[in-house]
Design a protein around this motif. Sequence first.
Motif, short mmCIF file in Angstrom:
data_model
loop_
_atom_site.label_atom_id
_atom_site.label_comp_id
_atom_site.label_asym_id
_atom_site.label_seq_id
_atom_site.Cartn_x
_atom_site.Cartn_y
_atom_site.Cartn_z
N SER A 78 10.85 -3.83 -10.14
CA SER A 78 11.26 -2.44 -9.98
C SER A 78 11.52 -2.13 -8.51
O SER A 78 10.99 -2.80 -7.62
CB SER A 78 10.17 -1.50 -10.52
OG SER A 78 8.94 -1.73 -9.84
N ASP A 79 12.33 -1.10 -8.25
CA ASP A 79 12.59 -0.69 -6.88
C ASP A 79 11.36 -0.10 -6.21
O ASP A 79 11.17 -0.24 -5.01
CB ASP A 79 13.72 0.36 -6.82
CG ASP A 79 15.10 -0.25 -6.94
OD1 ASP A 79 15.24 -1.47 -6.73
OD2 ASP A 79 16.04 0.50 -7.25
N ARG A 80 10.56 0.61 -7.00
CA ARG A 80 9.42 1.30 -6.42
C ARG A 80 8.09 0.78 -7.00
O ARG A 80 8.05 0.24 -8.08
CB ARG A 80 9.53 2.81 -6.68
CG ARG A 80 10.69 3.43 -5.91
CD ARG A 80 10.87 4.90 -6.20
NE ARG A 80 9.66 5.69 -6.10
CZ ARG A 80 9.25 6.33 -5.00
NH1 ARG A 80 9.96 6.27 -3.91
NH2 ARG A 80 8.13 7.03 -5.01
N GLY A 81 7.04 0.99 -6.23
CA GLY A 81 5.70 0.59 -6.65
C GLY A 81 4.71 0.89 -5.54
O GLY A 81 5.00 1.63 -4.61
N ILE A 82 3.54 0.28 -5.65
CA ILE A 82 2.45 0.54 -4.70
C ILE A 82 1.83 -0.78 -4.24
O ILE A 82 1.61 -1.68 -5.04
CB ILE A 82 1.36 1.41 -5.34
CG1 ILE A 82 1.91 2.79 -5.70
CG2 ILE A 82 0.14 1.55 -4.43
CD1 ILE A 82 0.96 3.65 -6.50
N VAL A 83 1.55 -0.85 -2.93
CA VAL A 83 0.74 -1.94 -2.38
C VAL A 83 -0.61 -1.32 -2.03
O VAL A 83 -0.67 -0.31 -1.33
CB VAL A 83 1.38 -2.55 -1.12
CG1 VAL A 83 0.47 -3.63 -0.53
CG2 VAL A 83 2.76 -3.12 -1.42
N LEU A 84 -1.67 -1.93 -2.54
CA LEU A 84 -3.02 -1.44 -2.30
C LEU A 84 -3.77 -2.44 -1.43
O LEU A 84 -3.90 -3.60 -1.80
CB LEU A 84 -3.76 -1.24 -3.63
CG LEU A 84 -5.21 -0.77 -3.56
CD1 LEU A 84 -5.32 0.59 -2.88
CD2 LEU A 84 -5.80 -0.72 -4.96
N ASP A 85 -4.25 -1.98 -0.28
CA ASP A 85 -5.02 -2.78 0.68
C ASP A 85 -6.47 -2.35 0.56
O ASP A 85 -6.79 -1.17 0.69
CB ASP A 85 -4.47 -2.51 2.09
CG ASP A 85 -5.24 -3.23 3.19
OD1 ASP A 85 -6.39 -3.63 3.00
OD2 ASP A 85 -4.67 -3.36 4.29
N ARG A 86 -7.35 -3.31 0.30
CA ARG A 86 -8.78 -3.03 0.22
C ARG A 86 -9.51 -3.93 1.21
O ARG A 86 -9.25 -5.13 1.26
CB ARG A 86 -9.31 -3.30 -1.20
CG ARG A 86 -8.75 -2.35 -2.22
CD ARG A 86 -9.11 -2.80 -3.62
NE ARG A 86 -8.34 -3.98 -3.95
CZ ARG A 86 -7.60 -4.11 -5.04
NH1 ARG A 86 -7.57 -3.16 -5.93
NH2 ARG A 86 -6.92 -5.20 -5.27
N ARG A 87 -10.41 -3.31 1.99
CA ARG A 87 -11.18 -4.05 3.00
C ARG A 87 -12.66 -3.77 2.80
O ARG A 87 -13.05 -2.63 2.57
CB ARG A 87 -10.77 -3.62 4.40
CG ARG A 87 -9.37 -4.05 4.74
CD ARG A 87 -8.88 -3.44 6.05
NE ARG A 87 -7.55 -3.94 6.32
CZ ARG A 87 -7.29 -5.03 7.03
NH1 ARG A 87 -8.27 -5.71 7.57
NH2 ARG A 87 -6.05 -5.42 7.22
N LEU A 88 -13.46 -4.82 2.95
CA LEU A 88 -14.90 -4.67 2.83
C LEU A 88 -15.41 -3.79 3.97
O LEU A 88 -15.16 -4.07 5.14
CB LEU A 88 -15.57 -6.04 2.86
CG LEU A 88 -17.07 -6.06 2.57
CD1 LEU A 88 -17.34 -5.49 1.17
CD2 LEU A 88 -17.60 -7.48 2.68
#
Length: 173
Positions: free
Chosen positions: A141-151
């Motif tokens: 898809s053209d759009r979406g989400i990147v999720l960054d998680r850090r301890l």
Amino acid sequence: MNRTLKLLALFGAAAAVGHVGLVLATPHVLMRAAMNKLGGPDKAVNAFLFGPRTTQNSRGVVRPSPDLAYSTCVYDLSNGPVRISAAPSPDEGYVSLSVFAANTDNIAVFDTTRQPQGIVFVLAREAQKTPPGVTVVISPSDRGIVLDRRLAPNAERFAAADAARSADRCAPL
């Protein structure tokens, strides 16, 4: 009796079509709502937004972990590929990036266990030109989400994670 059977068949067909339509539309509707919410008040696209420290009242992410620092990037590939990079934490804390398509499918996961030097990849559509020698994630898809998680289990570790994630990038090539 014949009319009753026809009405029942019509009702059953309408219910089946409605059910299938709901099942197919729900992921897209939910993701659109998440992208609007996570894009912030100015509807940031192709840029990371860094969340505050998680508390018991936080609900930007459903049931967020108080041990993590969250960042999000709503991406849009309609004008070309996007380069994503996440710096490692200086204290060797865990970092994870997940990429979600517009239908909520998780299409890629990266972490510093496998890439301790940091995470770098290009997010693109199938036909888009990408630079050689870099990991490419093809989005459906053209759009979406990147999720960054850090301890970040305490205030000190959150400060370190917050400083490290300021170097994260989500930007068009």
